[in-house]
Design an enzyme around this catalytic site. Structure first.
Site, PDB file in Angstrom:
ATOM      1  N   SER A 179       0.840  -1.191   0.000  1.00 36.99           N
ATOM      2  CA  SER A 179       0.000   0.000   0.000  1.00 36.99           C
ATOM      3  C   SER A 179       0.876   1.243   0.000  1.00 36.99           C
ATOM      4  CB  SER A 179      -0.913   0.000   1.237  1.00 36.99           C
ATOM      5  OG  SER A 179      -1.748   1.132   1.243  1.00 36.99           O
ATOM      6  N   HIS A 239      -2.479   7.510  -4.268  1.00 40.43           N
ATOM      7  CA  HIS A 239      -2.644   6.282  -3.498  1.00 40.43           C
ATOM      8  C   HIS A 239      -2.580   5.097  -4.447  1.00 40.43           C
ATOM      9  CE1 HIS A 239      -5.644   3.061  -2.459  1.00 40.43           C
ATOM     10  NE2 HIS A 239      -4.875   2.989  -1.390  1.00 40.43           N
ATOM     11  N   GLY A 255      -3.454  -5.593  12.742  1.00 41.57           N
ATOM     12  CA  GLY A 255      -2.275  -5.076  12.067  1.00 41.57           C
ATOM     13  C   GLY A 255      -1.597  -3.982  12.882  1.00 41.57           C
TER      14      GLY A 255
END
Length: 305
Positions: free
Chosen positions: A93, A107, A260
């Site tokens: 990411s 992004h 996470g």
């Protein structure tokens, strides 16, 4: 065909390395710090964050490979047929917040999700895409962004670009504001069309297109002169980015619900942001142009068809 998890992991780690190297060349005033972490419930990650550069105010290029015996609620609620399965999720990411308000935020996310069962075949799919969030729009830049997005996926189907563009427009939308987050790009989820090799090839094409498209855009606009007015507007518009990520983004919800690493999940947040009560730009200004011309659903490549 079962997915080749090792091949996906190798590609995403390589993409992370390539992006970090390219961004450090583009902004020679700062370097990425690296944080390798383990998840107690299973899995690990490699988070790289650059902050305080003359060109890049903050960039997070994050890799994770996590697994567990029980799906997070954000996944099982959307796919009830996965209940009772173990999972493995691997992804890269990227969120980049440039310092110059004339350079858009961008992004990118690419991921493979595999749900396993002792007595049944695995269920797997890819997800991800990329999108662009300008503060001051340049039509030629947006057209080139969408042209590169189209060229990345068209080899895998002539109908893919309009499908994935529409999916992106609809996903990166703030219902409570009734406005898009930016000018879009590509988005796909639950993707396994054509089998693993075909889907993986498309994912790699999307990753390469993002690298080339965004780095070229930053290089083009990074020297544009700006002042306090532009910076204040950038910080105001960054608030929309925060609202979307914390309220709607599936990846953020999955990361937090799956245990996470919180610092890595929230590395996507801009370093400086502001909110104003019921603020609207003055008609005829460049700030108003963002809303009137760019924050709309539009076929930017219509003239090329």
């Amino acid at each position: 065909m079962a997915p080749d998890i090792d091949a996906v992991e190798a590609y995403l780690l390589g993409l992370q390395e390539r992006l970090c190297n390219s961004l450090e060349v583009l902004d020679s005033t700062a370097t990425f710090g690296e944080d390798c972490w383990d998840r107690p419930e299973g899995g690990s990650g490699r988070s790289r964050v650059l902050e305080g550069g003359e060109v890049i105010e903050r960039a997070g290029v994050l890799f994770s490979h996590v697994h567990g015996d029980k799906l997070p609620a954000s996944a099982s609620a959307r796919r009830p047929e996965l209940a009772g399965r173990a999972f493995r999720a691997i992804g890269c990411s990227v969120v980049i917040h440039p310092r110059n308000p004339y350079v858009p935020t961008s992004h990118m996310n690419l991921r493979l999700f595999v749900a396993t069962h002792e007595t049944e075949d695995p269920i797997w799919w890819f997800g991800g895409g990329f999108d662009l969030t300008p503060y001051y729009g340049f039509e030629e830049d947006v057209i080139e962004w969408h042209r590169r997005a189209r060229d990345a996926v068209t080899p895998f189907g002539d109908d893919l670009h309009p499908r994935l563009k529409k999916w992106c427009d609809e996903y990166f939308y703030l219902p409570h504001r009734k406005e898009p987050r930016g000018v879009g790009g590509l988005f796909f989820d639950d993707w396994s069309e054509g089998g693993f090799e075909n889907s993986f090839a498309m994912v790699k094409s999307v990753g390469g297109a993002y690298h080339d498209a965004y780095l070229a855009l930053v290089a083009k606009r990074k020297a544009t002169a700006w002042g306090e007015r532009e910076k204040e507007f950038q910080k105001y518009r960054r608030g929309r980015y925060v609202e979307f990520n914390l309220v709607y983004d599936r990846g953020t919800l999955f990361g937090l619900q799956s245990g996470g690493r919180t610092e890595s999940i929230l590395a996507s947040m801009p370093p400086e942001v502001s909110w104003r009560y019921d603020w609207k730009p003055e008609a005829g200004t460049k700030e108003a142009e963002l809303y009137d011309v760019f924050l709309i659903w539009k076929d930017w490549l219509a003239s090329e068809i």
